[in-house]
Design a protein around this motif. Structure first.
Motif, mmCIF file in Angstrom:
data_model
loop_
_atom_site.group_PDB
_atom_site.id
_atom_site.type_symbol
_atom_site.label_atom_id
_atom_site.label_comp_id
_atom_site.label_asym_id
_atom_site.label_seq_id
_atom_site.Cartn_x
_atom_site.Cartn_y
_atom_site.Cartn_z
ATOM 1 N N PRO A 103 0.837 -1.211 0.000
ATOM 2 C CA PRO A 103 0.000 0.000 0.000
ATOM 3 C C PRO A 103 0.873 1.263 0.000
ATOM 4 O O PRO A 103 2.049 1.223 0.364
ATOM 5 C CB PRO A 103 -0.798 -0.124 1.290
ATOM 6 N N GLN A 104 0.275 2.393 -0.413
ATOM 7 C CA GLN A 104 1.033 3.650 -0.486
ATOM 8 C C GLN A 104 1.276 4.270 0.881
ATOM 9 O O GLN A 104 2.234 5.004 1.077
ATOM 10 C CB GLN A 104 0.305 4.643 -1.393
ATOM 11 N N SER A 105 0.354 4.009 1.816
ATOM 12 C CA SER A 105 0.506 4.568 3.157
ATOM 13 C C SER A 105 -0.193 3.643 4.150
ATOM 14 O O SER A 105 -0.921 2.730 3.757
ATOM 15 C CB SER A 105 -0.103 5.976 3.228
ATOM 16 N N ALA A 106 0.012 3.913 5.443
ATOM 17 C CA ALA A 106 -0.598 3.084 6.484
ATOM 18 C C ALA A 106 -2.125 3.183 6.479
ATOM 19 O O ALA A 106 -2.814 2.253 6.879
ATOM 20 C CB ALA A 106 -0.054 3.471 7.847
ATOM 21 N N ASP A 107 -2.650 4.311 6.002
ATOM 22 C CA ASP A 107 -4.107 4.482 5.985
ATOM 23 C C ASP A 107 -4.688 4.398 4.566
ATOM 24 O O ASP A 107 -5.764 4.914 4.298
ATOM 25 C CB ASP A 107 -4.510 5.788 6.668
ATOM 26 N N ASP A 108 -3.990 3.709 3.669
ATOM 27 C CA ASP A 108 -4.454 3.513 2.287
ATOM 28 C C ASP A 108 -5.615 2.516 2.291
ATOM 29 O O ASP A 108 -5.425 1.309 2.437
ATOM 30 C CB ASP A 108 -3.300 3.000 1.419
ATOM 31 N N LYS A 109 -6.829 3.036 2.161
ATOM 32 C CA LYS A 109 -8.037 2.201 2.216
ATOM 33 C C LYS A 109 -8.396 1.598 0.855
ATOM 34 O O LYS A 109 -9.281 0.762 0.761
ATOM 35 C CB LYS A 109 -9.239 3.018 2.725
ATOM 36 N N ASN A 110 -7.714 2.018 -0.210
ATOM 37 C CA ASN A 110 -8.051 1.557 -1.554
ATOM 38 C C ASN A 110 -7.152 0.438 -2.069
ATOM 39 O O ASN A 110 -7.433 -0.157 -3.095
ATOM 40 C CB ASN A 110 -8.007 2.728 -2.545
ATOM 41 N N TYR A 111 -6.073 0.146 -1.370
ATOM 42 C CA TYR A 111 -5.132 -0.856 -1.853
ATOM 43 C C TYR A 111 -5.734 -2.261 -1.722
ATOM 44 O O TYR A 111 -6.291 -2.610 -0.672
ATOM 45 C CB TYR A 111 -3.806 -0.781 -1.096
ATOM 46 N N THR A 112 -5.628 -3.045 -2.778
ATOM 47 C CA THR A 112 -6.102 -4.427 -2.771
ATOM 48 C C THR A 112 -5.151 -5.291 -3.596
ATOM 49 O O THR A 112 -4.400 -4.788 -4.432
ATOM 50 C CB THR A 112 -7.514 -4.557 -3.382
ATOM 51 N N ILE A 113 -5.204 -6.576 -3.333
ATOM 52 C CA ILE A 113 -4.541 -7.557 -4.191
ATOM 53 C C ILE A 113 -5.641 -8.506 -4.684
ATOM 54 O O ILE A 113 -6.728 -8.563 -4.102
ATOM 55 C CB ILE A 113 -3.414 -8.332 -3.456
ATOM 56 N N VAL A 114 -5.337 -9.233 -5.741
ATOM 57 C CA VAL A 114 -6.314 -10.164 -6.302
ATOM 58 C C VAL A 114 -5.828 -11.589 -6.064
ATOM 59 O O VAL A 114 -4.663 -11.904 -6.287
ATOM 60 C CB VAL A 114 -6.492 -9.933 -7.816
ATOM 61 N N VAL A 115 -6.727 -12.429 -5.598
ATOM 62 C CA VAL A 115 -6.484 -13.864 -5.526
ATOM 63 C C VAL A 115 -7.611 -14.543 -6.301
ATOM 64 O O VAL A 115 -8.699 -13.981 -6.439
ATOM 65 C CB VAL A 115 -6.427 -14.388 -4.070
ATOM 66 N N THR A 116 -7.357 -15.738 -6.790
ATOM 67 C CA THR A 116 -8.380 -16.494 -7.521
ATOM 68 C C THR A 116 -8.649 -17.783 -6.767
ATOM 69 O O THR A 116 -7.709 -18.482 -6.367
ATOM 70 C CB THR A 116 -7.903 -16.815 -8.951
ATOM 71 N N THR A 117 -9.919 -18.081 -6.575
ATOM 72 C CA THR A 117 -10.282 -19.285 -5.828
ATOM 73 C C THR A 117 -9.848 -20.529 -6.598
ATOM 74 O O THR A 117 -9.936 -20.579 -7.825
ATOM 75 C CB THR A 117 -11.796 -19.356 -5.565
ATOM 76 N N VAL A 118 -9.381 -21.526 -5.868
ATOM 77 C CA VAL A 118 -9.055 -22.818 -6.471
ATOM 78 C C VAL A 118 -10.347 -23.526 -6.848
ATOM 79 O O VAL A 118 -10.432 -24.157 -7.903
ATOM 80 C CB VAL A 118 -8.206 -23.674 -5.500
ATOM 81 N N ALA A 119 -11.357 -23.413 -5.994
ATOM 82 C CA ALA A 119 -12.659 -24.016 -6.295
ATOM 83 C C ALA A 119 -13.211 -23.356 -7.547
ATOM 84 O O ALA A 119 -13.369 -22.148 -7.605
ATOM 85 C CB ALA A 119 -13.628 -23.821 -5.125
ATOM 86 N N ALA A 120 -13.451 -24.178 -8.553
ATOM 87 C CA ALA A 120 -13.969 -23.676 -9.825
ATOM 88 C C ALA A 120 -15.452 -23.998 -9.911
ATOM 89 O O ALA A 120 -15.859 -25.132 -9.685
ATOM 90 C CB ALA A 120 -13.211 -24.316 -10.987
ATOM 91 N N ASN A 121 -16.232 -22.998 -10.222
ATOM 92 C CA ASN A 121 -17.690 -23.162 -10.307
ATOM 93 C C ASN A 121 -18.213 -22.470 -11.552
ATOM 94 O O ASN A 121 -17.542 -21.638 -12.151
ATOM 95 C CB ASN A 121 -18.360 -22.556 -9.068
ATOM 96 N N ARG A 122 -19.429 -22.791 -11.875
ATOM 97 C CA ARG A 122 -20.112 -22.138 -12.994
ATOM 98 C C ARG A 122 -20.947 -20.981 -12.445
ATOM 99 O O ARG A 122 -21.400 -21.010 -11.312
ATOM 100 C CB ARG A 122 -21.005 -23.134 -13.723
ATOM 101 N N LEU A 123 -21.142 -19.977 -13.288
ATOM 102 C CA LEU A 123 -21.980 -18.842 -12.910
ATOM 103 C C LEU A 123 -23.424 -19.297 -12.716
ATOM 104 O O LEU A 123 -23.844 -20.328 -13.256
ATOM 105 C CB LEU A 123 -21.922 -17.765 -13.997
#
Length: 192
Positions: A103-123
């Motif tokens: 994150p850019q700062s200690a109070d950066d509320k917009n920072y995220t990372i992306v993970v993808t679930t191993v469990a694969a499902n259909r919509l």
């Protein structure tokens, strides 16, 4: 004889008129939804991308999906390594097993990372609205309707499901489907 010919012509004309006025079979919202779901059921299952924010990182660490392995001198950045349970639950977009939290700062509320679930499902398709008549080339009749396309979190650990409900994640979107009556049967033509 002339009366007979006139009567025959009248009968043939009325018969042709009745055949030509055949109405299209009804397409209900339930049937339309089933056509969309059938399309989803034919597609390959996929994992769900989940945006993980700061509270999500804490939840994942408490649930032992990842462990902090390094903290940087600025006390804001850190590296987290996926645990054995974490590797069963998620994969990282770039591969590997280390989440680089930057994150850019200690109070950066917009920072995220992306993970993808191993469990694969259909919509899943839900909540088909009222269908409206449309015009479509080559179709005897056409209709369209809006519905909700929803991600399926079946088999995803509960903590990751909770993280997926954090702000920034889209678990459902509104879509529109077009249906055409071809050879007397309703078919799904497009989803947009």
């Amino acid at each position: 004889m002339r009366n007979w010919k006139a009567l025959s012509a009248l009968f043939l004309g009325c018969s042709a008129l009745l055949v030509g006025c055949k109405s299209a079979p009804e397409l209900t919202s339930t049937q339309a939804l089933a056509l969309v779901q059938a399309k989803y059921d034919q597609t390959a299952p996929v994992g769900v991308n989940v945006l993980v924010n700061d509270p999500g990182m804490l939840s994942g660490a408490k649930a032992k999906l990842w462990d902090r392995t390094k903290i940087y001198p600025n006390k804001i950045w850190a590296d987290f390594k996926l645990t054995a349970d974490g590797k069963k639950a998620v994969v990282l977009p770039g591969g590997g097993d280390v989440i680089e939290w930057r994150p850019q700062s200690a109070d950066d509320k917009n920072y995220t990372i992306v993970v993808t679930t191993v469990a694969a499902n259909r919509l899943k398709a839900k909540d088909m609205g009222e269908l409206s008549d449309e015009a479509m080339a080559g179709a005897e009749a056409a209709k369209s309707g809006k519905y909700a396309e929803v991600v399926n979190l079946t088999g995803v650990p509960e903590v990751l499901q909770d993280i997926a409900h954090n702000p920034g994640n889209k678990l459902s979107v509104r879509k529109e489907a077009d249906f055409a009556l071809v050879n007397g049967a309703w078919t799904l033509k497009t989803i947009r």
